[in-house]
Write an enzyme that holds these catalytic residues in place. Structure first.
Site, PDB file in Angstrom:
ATOM      1  N   GLU A  18      38.338  24.396  27.931  1.00  0.00           N
ATOM      2  CA  GLU A  18      38.932  23.633  29.043  1.00  0.00           C
ATOM      3  C   GLU A  18      39.104  24.505  30.290  1.00  0.00           C
ATOM      4  O   GLU A  18      38.906  24.031  31.411  1.00  0.00           O
ATOM      5  CB  GLU A  18      40.270  23.031  28.597  1.00  0.00           C
ATOM      6  CG  GLU A  18      40.055  21.939  27.555  1.00  0.00           C
ATOM      7  CD  GLU A  18      41.327  21.387  26.936  1.00  0.00           C
ATOM      8  OE1 GLU A  18      42.433  21.845  27.300  1.00  0.00           O
ATOM      9  OE2 GLU A  18      41.208  20.483  26.085  1.00  0.00           O
ATOM     10  N   TYR A  70      37.912  14.216  27.128  1.00  0.00           N
ATOM     11  CA  TYR A  70      38.538  13.333  26.148  1.00  0.00           C
ATOM     12  C   TYR A  70      37.521  12.834  25.114  1.00  0.00           C
ATOM     13  O   TYR A  70      37.670  11.737  24.575  1.00  0.00           O
ATOM     14  CB  TYR A  70      39.236  12.173  26.857  1.00  0.00           C
ATOM     15  CG  TYR A  70      40.565  12.541  27.499  1.00  0.00           C
ATOM     16  CD1 TYR A  70      41.502  13.343  26.823  1.00  0.00           C
ATOM     17  CD2 TYR A  70      40.910  12.080  28.762  1.00  0.00           C
ATOM     18  CE1 TYR A  70      42.725  13.687  27.409  1.00  0.00           C
ATOM     19  CE2 TYR A  70      42.138  12.413  29.351  1.00  0.00           C
ATOM     20  CZ  TYR A  70      43.036  13.216  28.664  1.00  0.00           C
ATOM     21  OH  TYR A  70      44.249  13.540  29.233  1.00  0.00           O
ATOM     22  N   LYS A  84      49.056  15.156  35.569  1.00  0.00           N
ATOM     23  CA  LYS A  84      48.345  13.876  35.688  1.00  0.00           C
ATOM     24  C   LYS A  84      48.796  13.093  36.924  1.00  0.00           C
ATOM     25  O   LYS A  84      49.817  13.411  37.539  1.00  0.00           O
ATOM     26  CB  LYS A  84      48.583  13.070  34.400  1.00  0.00           C
ATOM     27  CG  LYS A  84      48.020  13.743  33.147  1.00  0.00           C
ATOM     28  CD  LYS A  84      48.283  12.910  31.886  1.00  0.00           C
ATOM     29  CE  LYS A  84      47.693  13.586  30.648  1.00  0.00           C
ATOM     30  NZ  LYS A  84      47.892  12.778  29.418  1.00  0.00           N
ATOM     31  N   ASN A 130      52.058  10.181  30.469  1.00  0.00           N
ATOM     32  CA  ASN A 130      52.971  11.177  29.894  1.00  0.00           C
ATOM     33  C   ASN A 130      52.885  12.510  30.650  1.00  0.00           C
ATOM     34  O   ASN A 130      53.163  13.571  30.117  1.00  0.00           O
ATOM     35  CB  ASN A 130      52.691  11.354  28.396  1.00  0.00           C
ATOM     36  CG  ASN A 130      51.256  11.743  28.117  1.00  0.00           C
ATOM     37  OD1 ASN A 130      50.469  11.961  29.050  1.00  0.00           O
ATOM     38  ND2 ASN A 130      50.907  11.873  26.854  1.00  0.00           N
ATOM     39  N   HIS A 135      48.581  17.187  30.650  1.00  0.00           N
ATOM     40  CA  HIS A 135      47.660  17.582  29.587  1.00  0.00           C
ATOM     41  C   HIS A 135      47.869  19.071  29.336  1.00  0.00           C
ATOM     42  O   HIS A 135      48.021  19.838  30.286  1.00  0.00           O
ATOM     43  CB  HIS A 135      46.198  17.360  29.987  1.00  0.00           C
ATOM     44  CG  HIS A 135      45.271  18.073  29.047  1.00  0.00           C
ATOM     45  ND1 HIS A 135      44.911  17.549  27.828  1.00  0.00           N
ATOM     46  CD2 HIS A 135      44.712  19.311  29.110  1.00  0.00           C
ATOM     47  CE1 HIS A 135      44.152  18.432  27.189  1.00  0.00           C
ATOM     48  NE2 HIS A 135      44.013  19.506  27.940  1.00  0.00           N
TER      49      HIS A 135
HETATM   50  N1  UDP Z   1      46.733   8.369  25.019  1.00  0.00           N
HETATM   51  C1  UDP Z   1      46.866   7.017  25.248  1.00  0.00           C
HETATM   52  N2  UDP Z   1      47.141   6.197  24.170  1.00  0.00           N
HETATM   53  C2  UDP Z   1      47.287   6.682  22.918  1.00  0.00           C
HETATM   54  C3  UDP Z   1      47.140   8.070  22.688  1.00  0.00           C
HETATM   55  C4  UDP Z   1      46.854   8.889  23.768  1.00  0.00           C
HETATM   56  O1  UDP Z   1      46.745   6.542  26.372  1.00  0.00           O
HETATM   57  O2  UDP Z   1      47.545   5.892  21.983  1.00  0.00           O
HETATM   58  C5  UDP Z   1      46.472   9.263  26.176  1.00  0.00           C
HETATM   59  C6  UDP Z   1      47.689  10.112  26.554  1.00  0.00           C
HETATM   60  O3  UDP Z   1      47.760  10.214  27.970  1.00  0.00           O
HETATM   61  C7  UDP Z   1      47.366  11.447  25.917  1.00  0.00           C
HETATM   62  C8  UDP Z   1      45.851  11.506  26.097  1.00  0.00           C
HETATM   63  O4  UDP Z   1      45.425  10.165  25.844  1.00  0.00           O
HETATM   64  O5  UDP Z   1      48.058  12.505  26.556  1.00  0.00           O
HETATM   65  C9  UDP Z   1      45.121  12.464  25.177  1.00  0.00           C
HETATM   66  O6  UDP Z   1      45.448  12.170  23.849  1.00  0.00           O
HETATM   67  P1  UDP Z   1      45.716  13.342  22.801  1.00  0.00           P
HETATM   68  O7  UDP Z   1      45.767  12.713  21.453  1.00  0.00           O
HETATM   69  O8  UDP Z   1      44.741  14.452  23.018  1.00  0.00           O
HETATM   70  O9  UDP Z   1      47.222  13.803  23.165  1.00  0.00           O
HETATM   71  P2  UDP Z   1      47.789  15.095  23.930  1.00  0.00           P
HETATM   72  O10 UDP Z   1      46.971  16.277  23.478  1.00  0.00           O
HETATM   73  O11 UDP Z   1      47.679  14.837  25.405  1.00  0.00           O
HETATM   74  O12 UDP Z   1      49.224  15.188  23.482  1.00  0.00           O
HETATM   75 MG    MG Z   2      44.912  16.527  23.429  1.00  0.00          MG
END
Ligand code: UDP
Ligand code: MG
Length: 155
Positions: free
Chosen positions: A129, A52, A12, A115, A118
Site C-alpha cells: 500500500e 480493495y 477517508k 468509518n 483506512h
Molecule cells: N466496508 C463496508 N461494508 C462492510 C465492510 C466494510 O462498507 O460490510 C468498508 C469499510 O469502509 C471498511 C472497508 O470497506 O473500512 C474495507 O473493509 P475491510 O474489511 O478491509 O476493513 P478495514 O481493514 O478498513 O477495517
Molecule cells: Mg482492510
C-alpha cells in the site's frame, strides 16, 4: 530508525467533510508515531480495484468505491515501533459500533463505509500500500528532537 515499521493510512472523505483531519492526525502524533509522508490523493477506480481487491465480490464493493471517490483523501505514512499493529489498535474495528471506546472509529463514527480511516492490516499489505500510493521521493527520513524521548535509547 532501526526496528521500526511503516504503515499506510488514508483519511477517508467523511473525515475531510466532517473536519476531523486535525483531530485524527493529532491522535497519531500524540502516540509518538512519526509522519514520514503526507499528501492529498484523488483515488481512481483502478486504484480502488487494487486497494480493495479482497472485497471485489461483496455487494457493497461498487458503493464503497463511489464513497471513496467523493473527495480527495489524505494519505499518510506513519513510522514507529510496531506501527502497523499500533495504528490498527488506535483506529479500531471496521464496524464503528463494535470498535472499542477510545478508538478513533468508536469515538467519531457510526457506520460503514464511513468509518473515517483506512490502515494497513499487516506487513505485506503495508509494503504494497505504501508503494501503491507514495513514490520513494515522497517519503522523508528526518530527525526530531523528541525522538530520544519517544523512541528511547539507542536510536
Ligand atoms: N466496508 C463496508 N461494508 C462492510 C465492510 C466494510 O462498507 O460490510 C468498508 C469499510 O469502509 C471498511 C472497508 O470497506 O473500512 C474495507 O473493509 P475491510 O474489511 O478491509 O476493513 P478495514 O481493514 O478498513 O477495517
Ligand atoms: Mg482492510
Amino acid at each position: 530508525m532501526p526496528d521500526t515499521q511503516k504503515t499506510l493510512v488514508l483519511l477517508k472523505p467523511d473525515a475531510l467533510q466532517r473536519d476531523l483531519l486535525g483531530d485524527i492526525v493529532s491522535r497519531f502524533e500524540r502516540k509518538g508515531l512519526k509522519l514520514v509522508g503526507m499528501k492529498f490523493i484523488r483515488l481512481s477506480d483502478e486504484m480502488l480495484d487494487e486497494h480493495y481487491a479482497h472485497l471485489s465480490d461483496k455487494p457493497f464493493f461498487a458503493s464503497l468505491k463511489q464513497f471513496m471517490m467523493q473527495t480527495p483523501v489524505v494519505g499518510m505514512v506513519l513510522e514507529g515501533y510496531d506501527a502497523i499493529g499500533e495504528v490498527r489498535k488506535i483506529v479500531g474495528s471496521t464496524n464503528p459500533r463494535e470498535a472499542d471506546a477510545g478508538t478513533i472509529r468508536a469515538d467519531f463514527s457510526m457506520n460503514v463505509p464511513s468509518n473515517l480511516i483506512h490502515a494497513s492490516d499487516g506487513e505485506e499489505a503495508a509494503a504494497a500500500e505504501i508503494k501503491r500510493f507514495f513514490q520513494d521521493e515522497e517519503l522523508f527520513q528526518y530527525e526530531k528532537i523528541t525522538d530520544r524521548f519517544i523512541f528511547g535509547e539507542g536510536i
